[in-house]
Structure formats: structure tokens, C-alpha cells
Design a protein around this motif. Structure first.
Motif, PDB file in Angstrom:
ATOM      1  N   LEU A 129      -9.465 -37.315  65.493  1.00  0.00           N
ATOM      2  CA  LEU A 129      -9.438 -36.243  66.488  1.00  0.00           C
ATOM      3  C   LEU A 129     -10.543 -35.226  66.221  1.00  0.00           C
ATOM      4  O   LEU A 129     -10.996 -35.073  65.089  1.00  0.00           O
ATOM      5  CB  LEU A 129      -8.081 -35.543  66.460  1.00  0.00           C
ATOM      6  CG  LEU A 129      -6.854 -36.420  66.749  1.00  0.00           C
ATOM      7  CD1 LEU A 129      -5.578 -35.590  66.624  1.00  0.00           C
ATOM      8  CD2 LEU A 129      -6.954 -37.051  68.126  1.00  0.00           C
ATOM      9  N   PRO A 130     -10.990 -34.505  67.254  1.00  0.00           N
ATOM     10  CA  PRO A 130     -12.006 -33.464  67.070  1.00  0.00           C
ATOM     11  C   PRO A 130     -11.532 -32.418  66.058  1.00  0.00           C
ATOM     12  O   PRO A 130     -10.335 -32.118  65.977  1.00  0.00           O
ATOM     13  CB  PRO A 130     -12.141 -32.849  68.469  1.00  0.00           C
ATOM     14  CG  PRO A 130     -11.660 -33.903  69.400  1.00  0.00           C
ATOM     15  CD  PRO A 130     -10.597 -34.661  68.661  1.00  0.00           C
ATOM     16  N   PRO A 131     -12.447 -31.849  65.270  1.00  0.00           N
ATOM     17  CA  PRO A 131     -12.057 -30.861  64.251  1.00  0.00           C
ATOM     18  C   PRO A 131     -11.242 -29.707  64.806  1.00  0.00           C
ATOM     19  O   PRO A 131     -10.283 -29.255  64.167  1.00  0.00           O
ATOM     20  CB  PRO A 131     -13.416 -30.382  63.713  1.00  0.00           C
ATOM     21  CG  PRO A 131     -14.344 -31.523  63.944  1.00  0.00           C
ATOM     22  CD  PRO A 131     -13.889 -32.164  65.226  1.00  0.00           C
ATOM     23  N   THR A 132     -11.598 -29.199  65.998  1.00  0.00           N
ATOM     24  CA  THR A 132     -10.857 -28.074  66.575  1.00  0.00           C
ATOM     25  C   THR A 132      -9.403 -28.442  66.807  1.00  0.00           C
ATOM     26  O   THR A 132      -8.499 -27.612  66.644  1.00  0.00           O
ATOM     27  CB  THR A 132     -11.500 -27.635  67.906  1.00  0.00           C
ATOM     28  OG1 THR A 132     -12.867 -27.278  67.665  1.00  0.00           O
ATOM     29  CG2 THR A 132     -10.780 -26.444  68.502  1.00  0.00           C
ATOM     30  N   LEU A 133      -9.149 -29.687  67.162  1.00  0.00           N
ATOM     31  CA  LEU A 133      -7.784 -30.122  67.457  1.00  0.00           C
ATOM     32  C   LEU A 133      -6.929 -30.202  66.190  1.00  0.00           C
ATOM     33  O   LEU A 133      -5.701 -30.183  66.270  1.00  0.00           O
ATOM     34  CB  LEU A 133      -7.827 -31.477  68.169  1.00  0.00           C
ATOM     35  CG  LEU A 133      -6.681 -31.809  69.129  1.00  0.00           C
ATOM     36  CD1 LEU A 133      -6.469 -30.705  70.145  1.00  0.00           C
ATOM     37  CD2 LEU A 133      -6.953 -33.127  69.830  1.00  0.00           C
ATOM     38  N   GLN A 134      -7.566 -30.289  65.026  1.00  0.00           N
ATOM     39  CA  GLN A 134      -6.815 -30.340  63.777  1.00  0.00           C
ATOM     40  C   GLN A 134      -6.009 -29.057  63.561  1.00  0.00           C
ATOM     41  O   GLN A 134      -4.949 -29.075  62.935  1.00  0.00           O
ATOM     42  CB  GLN A 134      -7.779 -30.548  62.598  1.00  0.00           C
ATOM     43  CG  GLN A 134      -8.708 -31.740  62.709  1.00  0.00           C
ATOM     44  CD  GLN A 134      -7.998 -33.070  62.539  1.00  0.00           C
ATOM     45  OE1 GLN A 134      -6.871 -33.128  62.031  1.00  0.00           O
ATOM     46  NE2 GLN A 134      -8.639 -34.151  62.964  1.00  0.00           N
ATOM     47  N   LEU A 135      -6.516 -27.935  64.099  1.00  0.00           N
ATOM     48  CA  LEU A 135      -5.825 -26.649  63.916  1.00  0.00           C
ATOM     49  C   LEU A 135      -4.472 -26.620  64.611  1.00  0.00           C
ATOM     50  O   LEU A 135      -3.598 -25.836  64.244  1.00  0.00           O
ATOM     51  CB  LEU A 135      -6.710 -25.516  64.461  1.00  0.00           C
ATOM     52  CG  LEU A 135      -8.090 -25.367  63.821  1.00  0.00           C
ATOM     53  CD1 LEU A 135      -8.892 -24.301  64.562  1.00  0.00           C
ATOM     54  CD2 LEU A 135      -7.966 -25.018  62.343  1.00  0.00           C
ATOM     55  N   MET A 136      -4.307 -27.479  65.600  1.00  0.00           N
ATOM     56  CA  MET A 136      -3.058 -27.525  66.362  1.00  0.00           C
ATOM     57  C   MET A 136      -1.864 -27.822  65.458  1.00  0.00           C
ATOM     58  O   MET A 136      -0.741 -27.364  65.718  1.00  0.00           O
ATOM     59  CB  MET A 136      -3.195 -28.591  67.457  1.00  0.00           C
ATOM     60  CG  MET A 136      -1.987 -28.818  68.312  1.00  0.00           C
ATOM     61  SD  MET A 136      -2.335 -30.022  69.639  1.00  0.00           S
ATOM     62  CE  MET A 136      -2.637 -31.531  68.675  1.00  0.00           C
ATOM     63  N   PHE A 137      -2.086 -28.557  64.369  1.00  0.00           N
ATOM     64  CA  PHE A 137      -0.973 -29.009  63.527  1.00  0.00           C
ATOM     65  C   PHE A 137      -0.526 -27.948  62.536  1.00  0.00           C
ATOM     66  O   PHE A 137       0.406 -28.180  61.764  1.00  0.00           O
ATOM     67  CB  PHE A 137      -1.374 -30.294  62.800  1.00  0.00           C
ATOM     68  CG  PHE A 137      -1.759 -31.406  63.739  1.00  0.00           C
ATOM     69  CD1 PHE A 137      -0.795 -32.123  64.414  1.00  0.00           C
ATOM     70  CD2 PHE A 137      -3.097 -31.697  63.978  1.00  0.00           C
ATOM     71  CE1 PHE A 137      -1.146 -33.138  65.302  1.00  0.00           C
ATOM     72  CE2 PHE A 137      -3.460 -32.701  64.860  1.00  0.00           C
ATOM     73  CZ  PHE A 137      -2.482 -33.415  65.527  1.00  0.00           C
ATOM     74  N   ASN A 138      -1.171 -26.784  62.541  1.00  0.00           N
ATOM     75  CA  ASN A 138      -0.748 -25.706  61.648  1.00  0.00           C
ATOM     76  C   ASN A 138       0.598 -25.120  62.056  1.00  0.00           C
ATOM     77  O   ASN A 138       1.304 -24.550  61.237  1.00  0.00           O
ATOM     78  CB  ASN A 138      -1.800 -24.591  61.619  1.00  0.00           C
ATOM     79  CG  ASN A 138      -3.089 -25.037  60.945  1.00  0.00           C
ATOM     80  OD1 ASN A 138      -3.090 -25.985  60.161  1.00  0.00           O
ATOM     81  ND2 ASN A 138      -4.185 -24.357  61.242  1.00  0.00           N
ATOM     82  N   SER A 139       0.951 -25.244  63.337  1.00  0.00           N
ATOM     83  CA  SER A 139       2.231 -24.721  63.803  1.00  0.00           C
ATOM     84  C   SER A 139       3.382 -25.575  63.263  1.00  0.00           C
ATOM     85  O   SER A 139       3.312 -26.803  63.286  1.00  0.00           O
ATOM     86  CB  SER A 139       2.276 -24.713  65.334  1.00  0.00           C
ATOM     87  OG  SER A 139       3.568 -24.375  65.786  1.00  0.00           O
ATOM     88  N   ARG A 140       4.429 -24.918  62.797  1.00  0.00           N
ATOM     89  CA  ARG A 140       5.580 -25.633  62.235  1.00  0.00           C
ATOM     90  C   ARG A 140       6.821 -25.514  63.119  1.00  0.00           C
ATOM     91  O   ARG A 140       7.915 -25.882  62.711  1.00  0.00           O
ATOM     92  CB  ARG A 140       5.899 -25.087  60.831  1.00  0.00           C
ATOM     93  CG  ARG A 140       4.782 -25.321  59.832  1.00  0.00           C
ATOM     94  CD  ARG A 140       4.521 -26.799  59.649  1.00  0.00           C
ATOM     95  NE  ARG A 140       3.290 -27.054  58.903  1.00  0.00           N
ATOM     96  CZ  ARG A 140       2.770 -28.261  58.713  1.00  0.00           C
ATOM     97  NH1 ARG A 140       3.383 -29.315  59.244  1.00  0.00           N
ATOM     98  NH2 ARG A 140       1.655 -28.415  58.048  1.00  0.00           N
ATOM     99  N   HIS A 141       6.647 -24.999  64.323  1.00  0.00           N
ATOM    100  CA  HIS A 141       7.784 -24.859  65.226  1.00  0.00           C
ATOM    101  C   HIS A 141       8.246 -26.228  65.733  1.00  0.00           C
ATOM    102  O   HIS A 141       7.466 -27.182  65.790  1.00  0.00           O
ATOM    103  CB  HIS A 141       7.425 -23.977  66.417  1.00  0.00           C
ATOM    104  CG  HIS A 141       7.166 -22.553  66.050  1.00  0.00           C
ATOM    105  ND1 HIS A 141       8.108 -21.760  65.423  1.00  0.00           N
ATOM    106  CD2 HIS A 141       6.062 -21.771  66.222  1.00  0.00           C
ATOM    107  CE1 HIS A 141       7.606 -20.560  65.222  1.00  0.00           C
ATOM    108  NE2 HIS A 141       6.371 -20.535  65.692  1.00  0.00           N
ATOM    109  N   ILE A 142       9.525 -26.317  66.123  1.00  0.00           N
ATOM    110  CA  ILE A 142      10.040 -27.539  66.727  1.00  0.00           C
ATOM    111  C   ILE A 142       9.237 -27.870  67.981  1.00  0.00           C
ATOM    112  O   ILE A 142       8.875 -29.022  68.228  1.00  0.00           O
ATOM    113  CB  ILE A 142      11.540 -27.372  67.084  1.00  0.00           C
ATOM    114  CG1 ILE A 142      12.369 -27.152  65.819  1.00  0.00           C
ATOM    115  CG2 ILE A 142      12.054 -28.599  67.850  1.00  0.00           C
ATOM    116  CD1 ILE A 142      13.815 -26.754  66.109  1.00  0.00           C
ATOM    117  N   LEU A 143       8.945 -26.839  68.772  1.00  0.00           N
ATOM    118  CA  LEU A 143       8.201 -27.000  70.021  1.00  0.00           C
ATOM    119  C   LEU A 143       7.113 -25.929  70.070  1.00  0.00           C
ATOM    120  O   LEU A 143       7.408 -24.744  69.966  1.00  0.00           O
ATOM    121  CB  LEU A 143       9.143 -26.853  71.219  1.00  0.00           C
ATOM    122  CG  LEU A 143       8.526 -26.919  72.617  1.00  0.00           C
ATOM    123  CD1 LEU A 143       7.945 -28.305  72.887  1.00  0.00           C
ATOM    124  CD2 LEU A 143       9.561 -26.565  73.680  1.00  0.00           C
ATOM    125  N   SER A 144       5.862 -26.357  70.226  1.00  0.00           N
ATOM    126  CA  SER A 144       4.744 -25.413  70.246  1.00  0.00           C
ATOM    127  C   SER A 144       3.942 -25.569  71.532  1.00  0.00           C
ATOM    128  O   SER A 144       3.633 -26.698  71.949  1.00  0.00           O
ATOM    129  CB  SER A 144       3.806 -25.658  69.050  1.00  0.00           C
ATOM    130  OG  SER A 144       4.498 -25.535  67.830  1.00  0.00           O
TER     131      SER A 144
END
Length: 338
Positions: free
Chosen positions: A154-169
Motif C-alpha cells: 500500500l502507499p506510504p500515506t495509507l499506512q498511517l490509517m492503521f494507527n487507529s485502534r478503534h473498533i470502527l474508524s
């Protein structure tokens, strides 16, 4: 190819609804990733609160949270903090809509799946529980999974998406990257986007990258000869690791559509370049004006540069161009039959 015929193809391009939302749904540390993916669904727990209960909640979000909080305190007396599950369950049941994009990560987000919500939330009365199925969550959405890949691609910017730990983000801020993962030729907000996947594992030289400009020059000339609008510039965004991708976008749909057709011609639908044997013209693929132009009217050195770029970068022909090409071929056949 007459411009009027070319213009008809615009209606056949995939159009993405700008109102759709984008959600990342956690899979219990990856434990339910395979079940969600293979079962074509996502789900949330707290089964003691039923779908019928949720449907009877007041419309006001503030009041609904208070009623739901009281329900949790009654049915989950050992749960200390009810605020978080109440907010997440209410969001899961009310904010996700049919047509929204869903992303689920596996354990450690090593694998990621992208899909589309298909229908309203439902309740699975008897979840299958056996050695292969462990998820007993009843409140679910049916999902049409479209893409499954490793996180590293995946693009590097998209990697930041996984920092969220919520059930639904809510991950709508990443929409341009998610759209380009799931589609390689699409219209959104009256702008056409064409995503070129660079598949080479080798380092990309500046010369190879700059040779892509030859395609743009060929298209400018082709558009002029066929009275196709070509004034607007193409905007390019790059994720340039190897492999990587280029995303081209413009409001001049006709010009970028021609770009996609040229890419398809150069990568398998028409002219192919071989460093040992030179050029060969294939009769399969795109019929009519583009192949004829490449074979007879175009500058040979530009074709050389363009084809070399396709070969060196191993640019994949956009999958979303294939149905457009089939429609073009069918229309051409129909005109000949007529």
C-alpha cells in the motif's frame, strides 16, 4: 475514430459516488479476519443488545446514547466503561450505509481487504460456531470484497490509517488512496483518474520515468488529428517505490481516456516493443484509430520511447479499461454489421 464515437465511451467509465464513506473495521486483533473475508461480512459484538433494540432507539443521537447506555448497564453490569461501546455500536448501526467502503486488517495488519457494503445491517440469529468459525457476533453487514493485499504494497500515506485502534474508524481522509487501490480508471466529482501500476522490482531510472512523457506527446498529436479536446493539463501524483503507481487525473476526461487506451495498446492491445526484434503490431485488442495511428501516423521515436517506458517499468494495463475496450469493439462491430 470520430470524436462523437469517442465521447460515447465516457458514459461507460466507472463512476464513484462522492457521498460514499470509508470505514476501517477491526477484526479482534486479526482473529476474525479470515471469517469476515471468507464469509463476506463484518460484524460487531454485544449480542445482548439486539437489532430490534437499536431500531427502537430515539432518532436524537444524544438521547439514543443515553437509552443505549442504560441498556448496557442493565445487560452488562460488569462493564465499567459503557461510553465507548455505546458510541461504537451506535456508529456501526447508524453511520455505515450501503455502498460505503470497508477496510479490514488482519493480525498486525499484515494483510488488508477492501470491500463494499451490500445492503442494510442484519442480525445473524444462529452464527456458525465450530473449529473453523469462532465469531459469534450477530449484528452484521454483507460485504462484497473487491481487493485483498499485503499491507507493504500500500502507499506510504495509507499506512498511517492503521494507527487507529478503534473498533470502527472513519478513514474518509484517505479516500483518494483507497479509490486508487480499488480502481484503476474511474470518474469522481467530474474528474477522471487513471492509475498505472508499476510492477518492476528494479530501481527506476530517470530516463525510464521521463519516457512516459512520450505517451503524453503522442496523445496530444492524436487528439489534434481527431478533434478531441486536449487543452487541460494532466495532473500526476506518484508513489514511486518499486513496485509503485502513478495516478493521473484531469477534468478533460477525453484526453485521459485516450491515455488509458494508449497504455492498453502499448502493453498488450496493439503495439508491443521488443528490444531485440523491434516493433510488432498485434491485431487483437483495440480496433480502429489508435492502432492505425500508432502503426502509420505517429512519430516512431516517440513510440520507441513510450514502449520502452512500458517495458522497463512493467506498467500493467488498467483492468478497468478492459470493459471499455470491449464496449468499443462491440460498437465498432455493430456499425460494421449495420
Amino acid at each position: 475514430m470520430e470524436y462523437s464515437n469517442f465521447e460515447e465511451l465516457v458514459d461507460d467509465i466507472k463512476n464513484i459516488n462522492s457521498e460514499q464513506n470509508y470505514w476501517m473495521v477491526r477484526t479482534m486483533g486479526g482473529s476474525y479476519f479470515d471469517e469476515f473475508f471468507n464469509g463476506n461480512y463484518i460484524a460487531v459484538g454485544y449480542n445482548a443488545v439486539t437489532l430490534a433494540d437499536i431500531k427502537l432507539l430515539p432518532e436524537s443521537e444524544t438521547t439514543a446514547k443515553e437509552v443505549l447506555k442504560a441498556m448496557f448497564q442493565d445487560r452488562y453490569p460488569n462493564l465499567r466503561n459503557t461510553g465507548y461501546p455505546v458510541a461504537q455500536l451506535l456508529r456501526f448501526s447508524r453511520d455505515i450505509k450501503s455502498g460505503d467502503i470497508i477496510i479490514i486488517p488482519s493480525s498486525g495488519a499484515s494483510n488488508v481487504a477492501f470491500g463494499i457494503v451490500d445492503g442494510e445491517m442484519y442480525e445473524e440469529e444462529y452464527p456458525i460456531i465450530d473449529e473453523d468459525h469462532h465469531c459469534n457476533f450477530k449484528k452484521r453487514y454483507h460485504i462484497q470484497w473487491k481487493y485483498n493485499t499485503i499491507r507493504g504494497s500500500l502507499p506510504p500515506t495509507l499506512q498511517l490509517m492503521f494507527n487507529s485502534r478503534h473498533i470502527l474508524s472513519d478513514v474518509k481522509n484517505y479516500a483518494p488512496y483507497i479509490d486508487s487501490i480499488m480502481n484503476d480508471c474511474y470518474v469522481k466529482d467530474d474528474i477522471l483518474h487513471l492509475v498505472l501500476k508499476i510492477q518492476t522490482q528494479n530501481e527506476v531510472s530517470l530516463d525510464d520515468f521521463c519516457d512516459i512523457k512520450a505517451i503524453s506527446t503522442l496523445i496530444e498529436d492524436f487528439c489534434r488529428q481527431n478533434d478531441i479536446p486536449h487543452e487541460d493539463a494532466l495532473i500526476m501524483k506518484i508513489q514511486m517505490e518499486s513496485p509503485g503507481w502513478l495516478r493521473l487525473s484531469t477534468k478533460n476526461i477525453f484526453k485521459l481516456l485516450a491515455f488509458g487506451l494508449f497504455i492498453t495498446a502499448l502493453t498488450g492491445g496493439g503495439l508491443r516493443y521488443n528490444t531485440d526484434q523491434g516493433f510488432e503490431l498485434y491485431t487483437t485488442g483495440i480496433p480502429g484509430a489508435i492502432n492505425d495511428y500508432l502503426d502509420r501516423a505517429a512519430d516512431r521515436e516517440l513510440i520507441n520511447s513510450a514502449a520502452r517506458a512500458m517495458d522497463s517499468l512493467k506498467i500493467k494495463s488498467p483492468d478497468d479499461m478492459k470493459p471499455i475496450i470491449e464496449i468499443l469493439k462491440a460498437k465498432n462491430e455493430g456499425r460494421r454489421d449495420y
